[in-house]
Design a protein around this motif. Structure first.
Motif, PDB file in Angstrom:
ATOM      1  N   SER A  94       0.882  -1.163   0.000  1.00  0.00           N
ATOM      2  CA  SER A  94       0.000   0.000   0.000  1.00  0.00           C
ATOM      3  C   SER A  94       0.918   1.210   0.000  1.00  0.00           C
ATOM      4  N   ASN A  95       0.689   2.131  -0.911  1.00  0.00           N
ATOM      5  CA  ASN A  95       1.664   3.152  -1.202  1.00  0.00           C
ATOM      6  C   ASN A  95       0.998   4.511  -1.407  1.00  0.00           C
ATOM      7  N   TYR A  96       1.565   5.561  -0.816  1.00  0.00           N
ATOM      8  CA  TYR A  96       1.171   6.934  -1.131  1.00  0.00           C
ATOM      9  C   TYR A  96       2.237   7.498  -2.060  1.00  0.00           C
ATOM     10  N   LEU A  97       1.813   8.024  -3.182  1.00  0.00           N
ATOM     11  CA  LEU A  97       2.761   8.540  -4.160  1.00  0.00           C
ATOM     12  C   LEU A  97       2.080   9.599  -5.010  1.00  0.00           C
ATOM     13  N   SER A  98       2.683  10.780  -5.091  1.00  0.00           N
ATOM     14  CA  SER A  98       2.061  11.854  -5.862  1.00  0.00           C
ATOM     15  C   SER A  98       2.400  11.775  -7.342  1.00  0.00           C
ATOM     16  N   ASP A  99       3.597  11.297  -7.683  1.00  0.00           N
ATOM     17  CA  ASP A  99       4.006  11.281  -9.084  1.00  0.00           C
ATOM     18  C   ASP A  99       4.457   9.871  -9.479  1.00  0.00           C
ATOM     19  N   GLY A 100       5.729   9.672  -9.806  1.00  0.00           N
ATOM     20  CA  GLY A 100       6.196   8.363 -10.243  1.00  0.00           C
ATOM     21  C   GLY A 100       7.306   7.821  -9.362  1.00  0.00           C
ATOM     22  N   ALA A 101       7.544   6.507  -9.458  1.00  0.00           N
ATOM     23  CA  ALA A 101       8.593   5.884  -8.653  1.00  0.00           C
ATOM     24  C   ALA A 101       9.051   4.572  -9.274  1.00  0.00           C
ATOM     25  N   VAL A 102      10.283   4.217  -8.931  1.00  0.00           N
ATOM     26  CA  VAL A 102      10.845   2.907  -9.260  1.00  0.00           C
ATOM     27  C   VAL A 102      11.228   2.263  -7.932  1.00  0.00           C
ATOM     28  N   THR A 124      14.980  11.675 -15.554  1.00  0.00           N
ATOM     29  CA  THR A 124      13.773  11.078 -16.126  1.00  0.00           C
ATOM     30  C   THR A 124      12.551  11.583 -15.365  1.00  0.00           C
ATOM     31  N   ALA A 125      11.576  12.075 -16.114  1.00  0.00           N
ATOM     32  CA  ALA A 125      10.346  12.560 -15.493  1.00  0.00           C
ATOM     33  C   ALA A 125       9.330  11.435 -15.402  1.00  0.00           C
ATOM     34  N   ALA A 126       8.493  11.504 -14.369  1.00  0.00           N
ATOM     35  CA  ALA A 126       7.354  10.595 -14.276  1.00  0.00           C
ATOM     36  C   ALA A 126       6.422  10.887 -15.442  1.00  0.00           C
ATOM     37  N   THR A 127       5.674   9.896 -15.851  1.00  0.00           N
ATOM     38  CA  THR A 127       4.785  10.075 -17.004  1.00  0.00           C
ATOM     39  C   THR A 127       3.473  10.749 -16.647  1.00  0.00           C
ATOM     40  N   ALA A 128       3.142  10.816 -15.361  1.00  0.00           N
ATOM     41  CA  ALA A 128       1.873  11.418 -14.923  1.00  0.00           C
ATOM     42  C   ALA A 128       1.920  11.619 -13.422  1.00  0.00           C
ATOM     43  N   THR A 129       0.888  12.270 -12.905  1.00  0.00           N
ATOM     44  CA  THR A 129       0.697  12.372 -11.470  1.00  0.00           C
ATOM     45  C   THR A 129      -0.384  11.374 -11.063  1.00  0.00           C
ATOM     46  N   ASN A 130      -0.528  11.172  -9.772  1.00  0.00           N
ATOM     47  CA  ASN A 130      -1.552  10.264  -9.273  1.00  0.00           C
ATOM     48  C   ASN A 130      -2.931  10.807  -9.662  1.00  0.00           C
ATOM     49  N   PRO A 131      -3.741  10.038 -10.373  1.00  0.00           N
ATOM     50  CA  PRO A 131      -5.061  10.531 -10.779  1.00  0.00           C
ATOM     51  C   PRO A 131      -6.031  10.719  -9.610  1.00  0.00           C
ATOM     52  N   ALA A 132      -5.708  10.129  -8.466  1.00  0.00           N
ATOM     53  CA  ALA A 132      -6.547  10.272  -7.267  1.00  0.00           C
ATOM     54  C   ALA A 132      -5.652  10.686  -6.095  1.00  0.00           C
ATOM     55  N   PRO A 133      -5.202  11.952  -6.066  1.00  0.00           N
ATOM     56  CA  PRO A 133      -4.284  12.370  -4.993  1.00  0.00           C
ATOM     57  C   PRO A 133      -4.807  12.004  -3.614  1.00  0.00           C
ATOM     58  N   GLY A 134      -3.909  11.472  -2.799  1.00  0.00           N
ATOM     59  CA  GLY A 134      -4.268  11.097  -1.440  1.00  0.00           C
ATOM     60  C   GLY A 134      -4.798   9.694  -1.278  1.00  0.00           C
ATOM     61  N   ALA A 135      -5.178   9.062  -2.383  1.00  0.00           N
ATOM     62  CA  ALA A 135      -5.666   7.683  -2.308  1.00  0.00           C
ATOM     63  C   ALA A 135      -4.472   6.734  -2.353  1.00  0.00           C
ATOM     64  N   PRO A 136      -4.370   5.822  -1.396  1.00  0.00           N
ATOM     65  CA  PRO A 136      -3.265   4.872  -1.459  1.00  0.00           C
ATOM     66  C   PRO A 136      -3.433   3.943  -2.657  1.00  0.00           C
ATOM     67  N   GLU A 137      -2.320   3.612  -3.250  1.00  0.00           N
ATOM     68  CA  GLU A 137      -2.305   2.670  -4.371  1.00  0.00           C
ATOM     69  C   GLU A 137      -1.817   1.337  -3.830  1.00  0.00           C
ATOM     70  N   VAL A 138      -2.438   0.270  -4.244  1.00  0.00           N
ATOM     71  CA  VAL A 138      -2.077  -1.061  -3.772  1.00  0.00           C
ATOM     72  C   VAL A 138      -1.624  -1.883  -4.970  1.00  0.00           C
TER      73      VAL A 138
END
Length: 176
Positions: A94-102, A124-138
């Motif tokens: 479960s991850n909080y992330l505003s932009d991109g990560a490796v 290298t730039a991230a390809t996008a930002t989180n489409p649902a800011p604040g929502a954890p990604e699993v």
């Protein structure tokens, strides 16, 4: 010696504010040296998650460790012990992330989120930002890089073009 036993239940390895992280927000290109086995993180800053800065703090849990606001790329590392048989193990993250990560485990890439294919560099730039800011990604991860003993989880986060108003990162929970 007896072989390690298989894991028989879920185990939290890294949790929000329960695992200290070393981090580098100096704005320096570290190349891939920071992924090497035995890399010395002692000169890096230490903090607990949530890391970052944001103009919309109500979207995320409280930021525990503020980051500098100028770099494109931030580096993070934490260690955890594994004392069970590493065979047939998978991670749920479960991850909080505003932009991109490796994400890396023991120096080997195991996941990308909103990052382009191919070689990743500091610029290298991230390809996008989180489409649902604040929502954890699993997401799930293959545990094939897990070793018996001390493991190092490493993450590099990257800003998306035009998103310098925020950078948020934390693994809310990584368990097997």
């Amino acid at each position: 010696a007896m072989p390690p036993t298989p894991l028989t239940s879920n185990q939290t390895l890294v949790g929000l504010a329960s695992a200290p992280w070393q981090y580098n927000d100096a704005g320096t290109d570290l190349g891939t040296n920071w992924l090497a086995s035995g890399f010395d993180y002692s000169s890096w800053s230490t903090g607990d998650g949530l890391f970052g800065y944001t103009t919309t703090p109500s979207d995320y849990p409280a930021i525990a460790t503020p980051l500098s606001t100028s770099p494109n790329t931030y580096y993070f590392a934490t260690q955890f012990a594994w004392t069970n048989d590493p065979a047939n193990v998978a991670f749920a993250v479960s991850n909080y992330l505003s932009d991109g990560a490796v994400y890396y485990l023991n120096g080997s890439e195991i996941q990308r989120i909103r990052m382009p294919a191919g070689t990743i560099s500091y610029a290298t730039a991230a390809t996008a930002t989180n489409p649902a800011p604040g929502a954890p990604e699993v997401f799930g991860l293959d545990g094939s890089q897990l070793i018996y003993g001390t493991n190092t989880l490493q993450v590099e986060t990257h800003q998306a073009p035009g998103s310098s108003a925020d950078m948020v990162f934390e693994i809310g929970r990584a368990h097997v």
